[in-house]
Design a protein around this motif. Sequence first.
Motif, short mmCIF file in Angstrom:
data_model
loop_
_atom_site.label_atom_id
_atom_site.label_comp_id
_atom_site.label_asym_id
_atom_site.label_seq_id
_atom_site.Cartn_x
_atom_site.Cartn_y
_atom_site.Cartn_z
N GLN A 33 24.31 -15.64 -30.39
CA GLN A 33 24.40 -14.48 -29.51
C GLN A 33 25.75 -13.79 -29.68
O GLN A 33 25.83 -12.55 -29.68
N GLN A 34 26.81 -14.57 -29.81
CA GLN A 34 28.14 -13.99 -30.04
C GLN A 34 28.17 -13.24 -31.36
O GLN A 34 28.67 -12.11 -31.45
N GLN A 35 27.60 -13.83 -32.41
CA GLN A 35 27.55 -13.16 -33.71
C GLN A 35 26.74 -11.88 -33.64
O GLN A 35 27.08 -10.89 -34.31
N PHE A 36 25.70 -11.87 -32.82
CA PHE A 36 24.88 -10.66 -32.68
C PHE A 36 25.69 -9.52 -32.08
O PHE A 36 25.69 -8.41 -32.60
N VAL A 37 26.36 -9.77 -30.97
CA VAL A 37 27.13 -8.69 -30.35
C VAL A 37 28.32 -8.30 -31.23
O VAL A 37 28.75 -7.14 -31.20
N ASP A 38 28.81 -9.24 -32.03
CA ASP A 38 29.89 -8.92 -32.96
C ASP A 38 29.45 -7.93 -34.03
O ASP A 38 30.29 -7.24 -34.63
N LEU A 39 28.15 -7.83 -34.29
CA LEU A 39 27.65 -6.87 -35.29
C LEU A 39 27.85 -5.43 -34.82
O LEU A 39 27.90 -4.51 -35.65
N ARG A 40 27.89 -5.22 -33.53
CA ARG A 40 28.25 -3.95 -32.89
C ARG A 40 27.25 -2.82 -33.05
O ARG A 40 26.87 -2.18 -32.08
N PHE A 41 26.80 -2.51 -34.28
CA PHE A 41 26.09 -1.25 -34.52
C PHE A 41 25.15 -1.41 -35.70
O PHE A 41 25.54 -1.93 -36.75
N GLY A 42 23.89 -0.98 -35.51
CA GLY A 42 22.92 -1.10 -36.58
C GLY A 42 21.91 0.03 -36.60
O GLY A 42 21.91 0.92 -35.74
N MET A 43 21.01 -0.04 -37.58
CA MET A 43 19.99 1.00 -37.79
C MET A 43 18.60 0.47 -37.48
O MET A 43 18.15 -0.50 -38.08
N PHE A 44 17.93 1.10 -36.53
CA PHE A 44 16.52 0.88 -36.27
C PHE A 44 15.76 1.79 -37.23
O PHE A 44 16.12 2.97 -37.40
N ILE A 45 14.71 1.28 -37.84
CA ILE A 45 13.95 2.08 -38.81
C ILE A 45 12.49 2.06 -38.41
O ILE A 45 11.76 1.10 -38.71
N HIS A 46 12.05 3.09 -37.70
CA HIS A 46 10.64 3.22 -37.37
C HIS A 46 9.94 3.91 -38.54
O HIS A 46 10.07 5.11 -38.75
N PHE A 47 9.23 3.10 -39.31
CA PHE A 47 8.53 3.60 -40.49
C PHE A 47 7.25 2.79 -40.63
O PHE A 47 7.28 1.58 -40.89
#
Length: 465
Positions: A33-47
Amino acid sequence: MKKNQIISVLAAWLLLVTGMVQAQQNKSLHQLQQQFVDLRFGMFIHFNIPTFMDDDWADPEASPAIFNPKKLDCHQWAAAAKSANMSYGCLTTKHHSGFAIWNTKTTPYNVMNSPLKRDVVKEYTQAFRAQGLKVMLYYSILDTHHKIRPGQITKADIEMIKAQLTELLTNYGDITALVIDGWDAPWSRISYDDVPFEEIYGLIKRLQPNCLVMDLNAAKYPAEALFYTDIKSYEQGAGQHISTDNNKLPALSCLPINTAWFWKADFPTTPVKDADKLVNDNIVPFNKAWCNFILNVAPNRDGLIDNNALAALKKIGQQWKNAGAVSALPAYAAPIISSNMAKFQAANSSWSTDMNIMDFANDDNFRTTWQSNRSVKQPWFEVELNKAQGFNMVTIVEDKARIKKYRLEYNENGVWKPLPSESDDAGRVKIHRFPRVWGNKVRILIDEFSETPAIAEFGVFNEQR
């Protein structure tokens, strides 16, 4: 030492070393969970197949023949994510209409029977990893093509879900998180009993112990605890907004850069969301509150991201840099993943208000409450479990934190016995875990309160530990 003995010793040593390595590789849930929030920002791809229609909710009988992105380039997507300093992507492997965009053996309703005839999930995972980006997958439990919907779900449907998830978590390498949708949401109405959450959760963790399970269920469950998810989620377009002042849980907030999740014909000529606001109103404040921000960027019918979205992503990357780890997550209760044994069971209570009787405290609805009559000095509420059975957790969700002191008891063979009253949380959501006991009734005795008590949901669970 004889040859057979030597072989046995070596085999035992190899098993020990393998186990030690596996234990080191499998991180604790809190670490993940800590590693997840550390990722900060990502791309959702609805395709998916809705890309080729005018609605986000596609016709469940739409022909695979319409899925024909002639210039599909997942490397373009990954480069665009990298330009925005994103750290991961998340692709819609199957949306609510049931079309699978990977090479699945579970149904002919998939991309290999479209004109494309290419495994999009495979190309996406390879492209994003080539850019050093983490990989997440989205999967919808609701499936209108295969009639996996309320009142229609069979054992065969559950086996198909398990088979599809097994494919996705076996054939495409390490998956950082599985984002699940259409499950126990007010609009999907598929409960965690219809499709058993604990079974699916356990399957995912057996296949990939380091894969986070994230159900998009914030429309129903309270923000103060992890009900049926490893990560709290907030869909801004659906009116779900995280409290950046009060949040203490690992979280995700999502928003499309365009006006809808899947591509529409006006996207190339309609302004996308402002890069400054995306940075300053979303990424920066959310990260400070242990919330990861995922921005949806929808590829067009050629399989490419439009130029206006590409430009906005590049601008975000110029204004915002990923500074790495956020502050350490606070302590919080482990996710609740088991079925609620108290749900819809017979209930009783001390005198309550006429419009808020005892049945509302276990009706699987966090927006209704049992409320004590203001004249009662020591209110109580109890639920019958139909028969004596084992349980090891009780949850109390108030509408507001009003209860100050209380006792929990269970009934065994006609005798009321005390339960541990220490809670993992002192707020409006109180979670009590204890060694398994057997009983046919559970009750709360309220000794002190600031205002008239009102309980939204009272839960009893038998966790697999």
